[in-house]
Design a protein around this motif. Structure first.
Motif, PDB file in Angstrom:
ATOM      1  N   THR A 108      -9.925   2.696   3.609  1.00 31.47           N
ATOM      2  CA  THR A 108      -9.954   2.563   2.152  1.00 31.47           C
ATOM      3  C   THR A 108      -8.948   1.518   1.697  1.00 31.47           C
ATOM      4  O   THR A 108      -8.125   1.042   2.482  1.00 31.47           O
ATOM      5  CB  THR A 108      -9.627   3.909   1.467  1.00 31.47           C
ATOM      6  N   GLU A 109      -8.999   1.174   0.433  1.00 33.18           N
ATOM      7  CA  GLU A 109      -8.064   0.198  -0.139  1.00 33.18           C
ATOM      8  C   GLU A 109      -6.608   0.647  -0.010  1.00 33.18           C
ATOM      9  O   GLU A 109      -5.703  -0.171   0.051  1.00 33.18           O
ATOM     10  CB  GLU A 109      -8.397  -0.057  -1.612  1.00 33.18           C
ATOM     11  N   THR A 110      -6.397   1.957   0.036  1.00 33.73           N
ATOM     12  CA  THR A 110      -5.034   2.484   0.161  1.00 33.73           C
ATOM     13  C   THR A 110      -4.604   2.611   1.618  1.00 33.73           C
ATOM     14  O   THR A 110      -3.491   3.044   1.900  1.00 33.73           O
ATOM     15  CB  THR A 110      -4.912   3.862  -0.529  1.00 33.73           C
ATOM     16  N   GLY A 111      -5.479   2.258   2.550  1.00 30.96           N
ATOM     17  CA  GLY A 111      -5.152   2.313   3.970  1.00 30.96           C
ATOM     18  C   GLY A 111      -5.538   3.614   4.654  1.00 30.96           C
ATOM     19  O   GLY A 111      -5.329   3.767   5.856  1.00 30.96           O
ATOM     20  N   GLU A 112      -6.100   4.556   3.914  1.00 31.36           N
ATOM     21  CA  GLU A 112      -6.539   5.808   4.515  1.00 31.36           C
ATOM     22  C   GLU A 112      -7.710   5.523   5.452  1.00 31.36           C
ATOM     23  O   GLU A 112      -8.605   4.743   5.134  1.00 31.36           O
ATOM     24  CB  GLU A 112      -6.955   6.786   3.413  1.00 31.36           C
ATOM     25  N   GLN A 113      -7.688   6.169   6.624  1.00 28.07           N
ATOM     26  CA  GLN A 113      -8.754   5.983   7.601  1.00 28.07           C
ATOM     27  C   GLN A 113      -9.650   7.210   7.610  1.00 28.07           C
ATOM     28  O   GLN A 113      -9.190   8.314   7.864  1.00 28.07           O
ATOM     29  CB  GLN A 113      -8.167   5.741   8.990  1.00 28.07           C
TER      30      GLN A 113
END
Length: 176
Positions: free
Chosen positions: A27-32
């Protein structure tokens, strides 16, 4: 191969490419984010309910993966593992696993050393070639698309343990 399934009481799984399809959405927030198969989930929770040991060893470290596995009743979860072989040897020693008690399911090079040692090595149909060569059984199912269900169902059916008189529709999600 079916004869080897008669005494299995422990399943050891990798995560990415085995319990998931191997795709990671960032995601844009870096969540995988990973995708699990609900039919695999049913088989995993049934195996736990029937008293089988489910162990997960993965190089990935994800709170979402951990929550999913805990929700299925899996207690032996080793995430963020850089040396799978060390964990494997520790498990065999501590759990006193005998060679005909367990199987290992992996799909890629980090699983190769264990696949070569495991008494019964299993892989999904989309595993890398080196893993397929080391496997005793190549499931017709791809990673994250039923490989866990395939091998668990085979073991439980051979041991006449597949049917559940009170099946649960619970999908393993943790509710708050």
């Amino acid at each position: 191969m079916l004869d080897k399934l008669k005494n299995i009481n422990t399943f050891i799984f990798d995560v990415d490419g085995v319990l998931t399809n191997g795709h990671v959405l960032v995601t844009e927030t870096g969540e995988q984010l990973r995708q699990f198969n609900i039919k695999d989930g049913y088989a995993l929770q049934l195996a736990v309910k029937k008293g089988y040991n489910i162990i997960v060893i993965s190089g990935a470290k994800s709170s979402g993966v951990e929550k999913r596995l805990l929700g299925l009743g899996i207690k032996h979860i080793f995430l963020g593992v850089s040396d799978k072989m060390a964990v494997y040897h520790q498990l065999i020693k501590e759990a006193r696993l005998k060679a005909d008690d367990f199987l290992y399911v992996g799909d890629d090079i980090p699983d190769l050393a264990i696949m070569k040692l495991a008494p019964l090595a299993v892989c999904p149909s989309d595993a890398v070639e080196e893993i397929k060569e080391a496997a005793h059984y190549i499931s017709p199912k791809a990673g994250g698309a039923g490989v866990a269900r395939d091998i668990i169902e085979k073991v439980l059916k051979i041991q006449q343990n597949w049917f559940d008189a009170q099946p649960s529709a619970h999908d393993g999600a943790i509710s708050r």
